[in-house]
Design a protein around this motif. Structure first.
Motif, mmCIF file in Angstrom:
data_model
loop_
_atom_site.group_PDB
_atom_site.id
_atom_site.type_symbol
_atom_site.label_atom_id
_atom_site.label_comp_id
_atom_site.label_asym_id
_atom_site.label_seq_id
_atom_site.Cartn_x
_atom_site.Cartn_y
_atom_site.Cartn_z
ATOM 1 N N MET A 1 0.983 -1.178 0.248
ATOM 2 C CA MET A 1 0.024 -0.044 0.102
ATOM 3 C C MET A 1 0.792 1.303 -0.021
ATOM 4 O O MET A 1 1.867 1.314 0.559
ATOM 5 C CB MET A 1 -0.800 -0.084 1.256
ATOM 6 N N ALA A 2 0.596 2.496 -0.842
ATOM 7 C CA ALA A 2 1.364 3.514 -0.941
ATOM 8 C C ALA A 2 0.398 4.631 -0.705
ATOM 9 O O ALA A 2 -0.572 4.859 -1.097
ATOM 10 C CB ALA A 2 2.147 3.616 -2.200
ATOM 11 N N ALA A 3 1.084 5.646 0.064
ATOM 12 C CA ALA A 3 0.422 6.955 0.069
ATOM 13 C C ALA A 3 0.139 7.839 -1.133
ATOM 14 O O ALA A 3 0.984 7.573 -1.905
ATOM 15 C CB ALA A 3 0.848 7.809 1.292
ATOM 16 N N ARG A 4 -0.890 8.391 -1.519
ATOM 17 C CA ARG A 4 -1.161 9.140 -2.521
ATOM 18 C C ARG A 4 -1.139 10.526 -2.175
ATOM 19 O O ARG A 4 -1.332 10.872 -1.118
ATOM 20 C CB ARG A 4 -2.361 8.708 -3.265
ATOM 21 N N ASP A 5 -1.305 11.483 -3.048
ATOM 22 C CA ASP A 5 -1.304 12.936 -2.492
ATOM 23 C C ASP A 5 -2.579 13.335 -1.923
ATOM 24 O O ASP A 5 -2.643 14.541 -1.422
ATOM 25 C CB ASP A 5 -0.973 13.798 -4.098
ATOM 26 N N HIS A 6 -3.672 12.679 -2.214
ATOM 27 C CA HIS A 6 -4.957 13.041 -1.660
ATOM 28 C C HIS A 6 -5.073 12.194 -0.409
ATOM 29 O O HIS A 6 -6.126 12.166 0.193
ATOM 30 C CB HIS A 6 -5.938 12.716 -2.645
ATOM 31 N N PHE A 7 -3.957 11.370 0.280
ATOM 32 C CA PHE A 7 -4.124 10.659 1.303
ATOM 33 C C PHE A 7 -4.524 11.624 2.479
ATOM 34 O O PHE A 7 -4.210 12.527 2.740
ATOM 35 C CB PHE A 7 -2.811 9.983 1.538
ATOM 36 N N THR A 8 -5.519 10.798 3.286
ATOM 37 C CA THR A 8 -5.830 11.540 4.471
ATOM 38 C C THR A 8 -5.587 10.636 5.789
ATOM 39 O O THR A 8 -5.940 9.535 5.803
ATOM 40 C CB THR A 8 -7.433 11.821 4.394
ATOM 41 N N ARG A 9 -5.005 10.987 6.785
ATOM 42 C CA ARG A 9 -4.569 10.482 7.667
ATOM 43 C C ARG A 9 -5.711 10.385 8.670
ATOM 44 O O ARG A 9 -6.419 11.450 8.858
ATOM 45 C CB ARG A 9 -3.391 11.034 8.687
ATOM 46 N N THR A 10 -6.003 9.011 9.329
ATOM 47 C CA THR A 10 -6.958 8.851 10.326
ATOM 48 C C THR A 10 -6.452 7.983 11.386
ATOM 49 O O THR A 10 -5.359 7.212 11.061
ATOM 50 C CB THR A 10 -8.269 8.243 9.648
ATOM 51 N N PRO A 11 -7.287 8.005 12.537
ATOM 52 C CA PRO A 11 -6.587 7.009 13.729
ATOM 53 C C PRO A 11 -6.779 5.608 12.958
ATOM 54 O O PRO A 11 -5.958 4.670 13.561
ATOM 55 C CB PRO A 11 -7.740 7.279 14.726
ATOM 56 N N GLU A 12 -7.785 5.216 12.172
ATOM 57 C CA GLU A 12 -7.870 4.057 11.784
ATOM 58 C C GLU A 12 -6.907 3.477 10.766
ATOM 59 O O GLU A 12 -6.696 2.350 10.895
ATOM 60 C CB GLU A 12 -9.417 3.855 10.965
ATOM 61 N N ASN A 13 -6.225 4.374 10.072
ATOM 62 C CA ASN A 13 -5.186 3.896 9.045
ATOM 63 C C ASN A 13 -3.879 4.159 9.564
ATOM 64 O O ASN A 13 -2.925 3.692 8.836
ATOM 65 C CB ASN A 13 -5.281 4.618 7.695
ATOM 66 N N LYS A 14 -3.733 4.281 10.728
ATOM 67 C CA LYS A 14 -2.310 4.560 11.329
ATOM 68 C C LYS A 14 -1.839 3.086 11.549
ATOM 69 O O LYS A 14 -2.420 2.503 12.535
ATOM 70 C CB LYS A 14 -2.340 5.383 12.582
ATOM 71 N N ALA A 15 -0.715 2.975 11.129
ATOM 72 C CA ALA A 15 -0.199 1.357 11.503
ATOM 73 C C ALA A 15 1.231 1.714 12.028
ATOM 74 O O ALA A 15 1.810 0.513 12.837
ATOM 75 C CB ALA A 15 0.075 0.687 10.092
ATOM 76 N N SER A 16 1.892 2.763 12.392
ATOM 77 C CA SER A 16 3.280 2.920 12.747
ATOM 78 C C SER A 16 3.087 3.485 14.280
ATOM 79 O O SER A 16 2.369 4.154 14.533
ATOM 80 C CB SER A 16 4.141 3.673 11.814
ATOM 81 N N GLU A 17 4.423 3.211 15.030
ATOM 82 C CA GLU A 17 4.529 3.868 16.001
ATOM 83 C C GLU A 17 6.019 4.167 16.121
ATOM 84 O O GLU A 17 6.995 3.413 16.115
ATOM 85 C CB GLU A 17 4.153 2.807 17.497
ATOM 86 N N LEU A 18 6.354 5.613 16.355
ATOM 87 C CA LEU A 18 7.535 6.044 16.051
ATOM 88 C C LEU A 18 8.139 6.545 17.331
ATOM 89 O O LEU A 18 9.226 7.115 17.341
ATOM 90 C CB LEU A 18 7.834 7.171 14.892
ATOM 91 N N GLU A 19 7.488 6.232 18.407
ATOM 92 C CA GLU A 19 7.910 7.018 19.777
ATOM 93 C C GLU A 19 8.124 5.796 20.957
ATOM 94 O O GLU A 19 7.151 5.055 20.667
ATOM 95 C CB GLU A 19 7.000 8.066 20.384
ATOM 96 N N LYS A 20 8.895 6.073 21.795
ATOM 97 C CA LYS A 20 9.110 4.839 22.770
ATOM 98 C C LYS A 20 7.905 4.846 23.553
ATOM 99 O O LYS A 20 7.464 5.942 23.860
ATOM 100 C CB LYS A 20 10.232 5.091 23.602
#
Length: 236
Positions: A1-20
């Motif tokens: 899956m790749a992001a597109r320029d029209h991509f909208t972030r939502t809590p539902e599509n968040k998959a990463s965790e970048l903080e400890k």
């Protein structure tokens, strides 16, 4: 899956965790990753700490890299969107390893001539050349830009970047730097030989190398000869 320029972030599509998180140390200890000595010194400080192999500081500094390399806002947004949907958790067990603190050597090793108690032998200190200029954190930061962030940038127009590709690169970073740490912790002259001879002139520029996380260890003081090796690892 790749992001597109029209991509909208939502809590539902968040998959990463970048903080400890608050449980990463237990994750490493339960998995027996690296050196995890839960005993404490008299002042209640632990003998080991858990290290993020692809470390949080280096990941966070990507924003400086974006700026320093002249990335426009749209490209930065695209990279961040791709990261948003990448299923990588900085606190995953493969990205964690227990490492000794300076006092493990400065206090424990200095207090006994029994070499069987001189452990660990394969890991450098978590406090030597981690945050120094050109140290481990800087090295990981540069690796991430070369192998992850700039790769996403270069492939943006073709929409070739996928969350799977970013995940693969980040996992490669975990493997690469895990190997670097074990190699550096066992490099010549070796911890035992370096420790025993650290006050010898012929060892002055090499005894500290297996205690360092850095690719190019900074010159360090051998510390006092008495029971508690005060001054050990101070930069010369």
């Amino acid at each position: 899956m790749a992001a597109r320029d029209h991509f909208t972030r939502t809590p539902e599509n968040k998959a990463s965790e970048l903080e400890k998180n608050t449980t990463y140390a237990k994750t490493a200890q339960n998995a027996n990753k690296g050196y995890n000595n839960t005993d404490k010194f008299a002042d209640d400080r632990p003998r080991s700490e858990v290290h993020h192999i692809v470390c949080e500081i280096s990941v966070t500094l990507r924003f400086e890299d974006y700026k320093d390399n002249g990335l426009d806002d749209a490209t930065v947004q695209y990279i961040e969107d791709c990261l948003w949907i990448t299923k990588w958790d900085i606190n995953n067990v493969d990205n964690l390893v227990g490492m000794p603190r300076n006092r493990r050597f400065r206090a424990d090793w200095a207090s006994t001539t029994d070499e069987t108690k001189w452990t660990p032998l394969q890991w450098p200190s978590h406090q030597v050349d981690h945050l120094t200029t050109d140290g481990y954190t800087d090295e990981v930061q540069a690796w991430l830009y070369k192998n992850v962030w700039s790769t996403v940038r270069d492939k943006r127009k073709k929409h070739e970047t996928s969350a799977e590709a970013i995940l693969k690169a980040l996992k490669q970073g975990e493997t690469h730097f895990h190997g670097q740490l074990t190699t550096r912790g066992t490099r010549p002259p070796g911890k035992k030989d370096g420790w025993k001879n650290r006050h010898e002139e012929s060892y002055a520029k090499k005894w500290y190398k297996p205690f360092s996380m850095g690719k190019k260890p900074r010159h360090r003081e051998p510390g006092a000869k008495r029971k508690y090796a005060t001054g050990l690892f101070n930069l010369r």
